[in-house]
Design an enzyme around this catalytic site. Structure first.
Site, PDB file in Angstrom:
ATOM      1  N   ARG A  39      73.477 -91.847  -2.077  1.00 47.07           N
ATOM      2  CA  ARG A  39      72.378 -91.342  -2.419  1.00 47.07           C
ATOM      3  C   ARG A  39      71.075 -92.515  -1.513  1.00 47.07           C
ATOM      4  O   ARG A  39      70.944 -93.483  -2.208  1.00 47.07           O
ATOM      5  CB  ARG A  39      71.784 -91.634  -3.748  1.00 47.07           C
ATOM      6  CG  ARG A  39      70.525 -91.049  -4.207  1.00 47.07           C
ATOM      7  CD  ARG A  39      70.261 -91.196  -5.826  1.00 47.07           C
ATOM      8  NE  ARG A  39      68.827 -90.632  -6.274  1.00 47.07           N
ATOM      9  CZ  ARG A  39      67.703 -91.711  -6.237  1.00 47.07           C
ATOM     10  NH1 ARG A  39      67.945 -92.862  -5.673  1.00 47.07           N
ATOM     11  NH2 ARG A  39      66.744 -91.275  -6.530  1.00 47.07           N
ATOM     12  N   SER A 111      71.469 -82.054 -11.895  1.00 43.81           N
ATOM     13  CA  SER A 111      70.889 -83.046 -12.804  1.00 43.81           C
ATOM     14  C   SER A 111      69.906 -82.058 -13.836  1.00 43.81           C
ATOM     15  O   SER A 111      69.466 -81.118 -13.531  1.00 43.81           O
ATOM     16  CB  SER A 111      69.869 -84.010 -12.120  1.00 43.81           C
ATOM     17  OG  SER A 111      70.296 -84.712 -11.002  1.00 43.81           O
ATOM     18  N   LYS A 140      64.410 -95.168  -9.850  1.00 48.14           N
ATOM     19  CA  LYS A 140      64.153 -93.961  -9.243  1.00 48.14           C
ATOM     20  C   LYS A 140      62.518 -93.720  -9.544  1.00 48.14           C
ATOM     21  O   LYS A 140      62.247 -93.673 -10.548  1.00 48.14           O
ATOM     22  CB  LYS A 140      64.872 -92.781  -9.992  1.00 48.14           C
ATOM     23  CG  LYS A 140      64.439 -91.299  -9.425  1.00 48.14           C
ATOM     24  CD  LYS A 140      65.506 -90.280 -10.211  1.00 48.14           C
ATOM     25  CE  LYS A 140      65.016 -88.892 -10.368  1.00 48.14           C
ATOM     26  NZ  LYS A 140      65.545 -87.998  -9.378  1.00 48.14           N
TER      27      LYS A 140
HETATM   28  N1  3NM Z   1      68.629 -90.031 -11.447  1.00 50.75           N
HETATM   29  P1  3NM Z   1      69.801 -97.063 -12.636  1.00 50.75           P
HETATM   30  S1  3NM Z   1      67.541 -91.612 -13.288  1.00 50.75           S
HETATM   31  C1  3NM Z   1      69.464 -91.526  -9.544  1.00 50.75           C
HETATM   32  O1  3NM Z   1      67.143 -89.173 -14.506  1.00 50.75           O
HETATM   33  C2  3NM Z   1      68.900 -91.295 -10.955  1.00 50.75           C
HETATM   34  O2  3NM Z   1      67.913 -87.810 -12.846  1.00 50.75           O
HETATM   35  C3  3NM Z   1      68.186 -89.934 -12.564  1.00 50.75           C
HETATM   36  O3  3NM Z   1      69.582 -95.761 -11.639  1.00 50.75           O
HETATM   37  C4  3NM Z   1      67.832 -89.007 -13.373  1.00 50.75           C
HETATM   38  O4  3NM Z   1      71.120 -96.778 -13.221  1.00 50.75           O
HETATM   39  C5  3NM Z   1      68.275 -92.125 -11.874  1.00 50.75           C
HETATM   40  O5  3NM Z   1      69.518 -98.196 -11.632  1.00 50.75           O
HETATM   41  C6  3NM Z   1      68.242 -93.814 -11.492  1.00 50.75           C
HETATM   42  O6  3NM Z   1      68.755 -96.896 -13.653  1.00 50.75           O
HETATM   43  C7  3NM Z   1      69.574 -94.542 -12.030  1.00 50.75           C
END
Ligand code: 3NM
Length: 216
Positions: A39, A111, A140
């Protein structure tokens, strides 16, 4: 797809670590991550040839460890470097359209933040759903409002036996409750990419998953 592949779903781009991303990925692979998503997004993300080269190297590395390599969002890149699947968000090309351009044997992920999006993903033929954000996340920039464990459980209840993976702000200490709420696994960026010892952390994520039998 085999739902056990979702247990330790590591996601990373070059800007999610201050170290060599290939070194971090290799340590995570040694620790036993079960699937990986490339990503390359947000501030400081690589573009063009540099991005392609990194993606290609990461795919080779994953394949050395027999771990599926998924690309976030960018179908053309995924096809070019012969990835194993693609993951799309709600604002990306619709799955139903994108599937026509991709090999049938790919893993297709979507998602979803709510039950409506989850229902649509299932209808469109997703192999798994990424459910989140569960908790607040700084990784994000445009993350939505966290849905919590209750939001996850609600989606599990309508998803039938479609594999689902929880995402967003997840740390080691959350694994058991998320698996108990119906997640087949956890998806993390910073909990592995930004720790001093990605290998040991990935090992622990795997170990905690072993305490909970697979959803059926
Ligand atoms: N997608 P971390 S939250 C890439 O809600 C991503 O769809 C999300 O990163 C969604 O594990 C997210 O550091 C970030 O919180 C995840």
């Amino acid at each position: 797809m085999n739902r056990e592949l979702l247990q330790v779903y590591f996601i990373m781009g070059s800007n999610n670590t201050n170290r060599d991303p290939l070194a971090v990925l290799e340590e995570a692979l040694q620790g036993g991550i079960t699937i990986f998503q490339f990503r390359e997004k947000g501030a400081g993300a690589l573009i063009g040839e540099e991005k392609r080269t990194l993606a290609s190297k990461m795919k080779e590395l994953c394949h050395r460890y027999n771990v599926p390599f998924i690309v976030n969002d960018e179908v053309d890149l995924a096809i070019e470097i012969e990835a194993d699947g693609i993951h799309v968000g709600q604002d990306d090309e619709p799955l139903i359209q994108l599937k026509q351009r991709c090999p049938d044997n790919w893993i297709f992920g979507v998602s979803a933040t709510n039950e409506k999006e989850a229902r649509q993903a299932i209808k469109d033929g997703a192999d798994y759903i990424g459910v989140g954000p569960i908790y607040g996340t700084a990784t994000k920039e445009d993350a939505k409002q966290p849905i919590g464990v209750e939001g996850l459980a609600g989606i599990r209840a309508i998803a039938g036996d479609i594999p689902i993976v929880a995402i967003g702000g997840i740390k080691l200490g959350h694994v058991l409750r998320l698996r108990k709420a119906g997640a087949d696994g956890v998806s993390v960026i910073s909990a592995i990419s930004q720790v001093e010892k990605p290998r040991q952390t990935a090992e622990l994520f795997k170990k905690y998953n072993q305490y909970i039998p697979s959803y059926s």
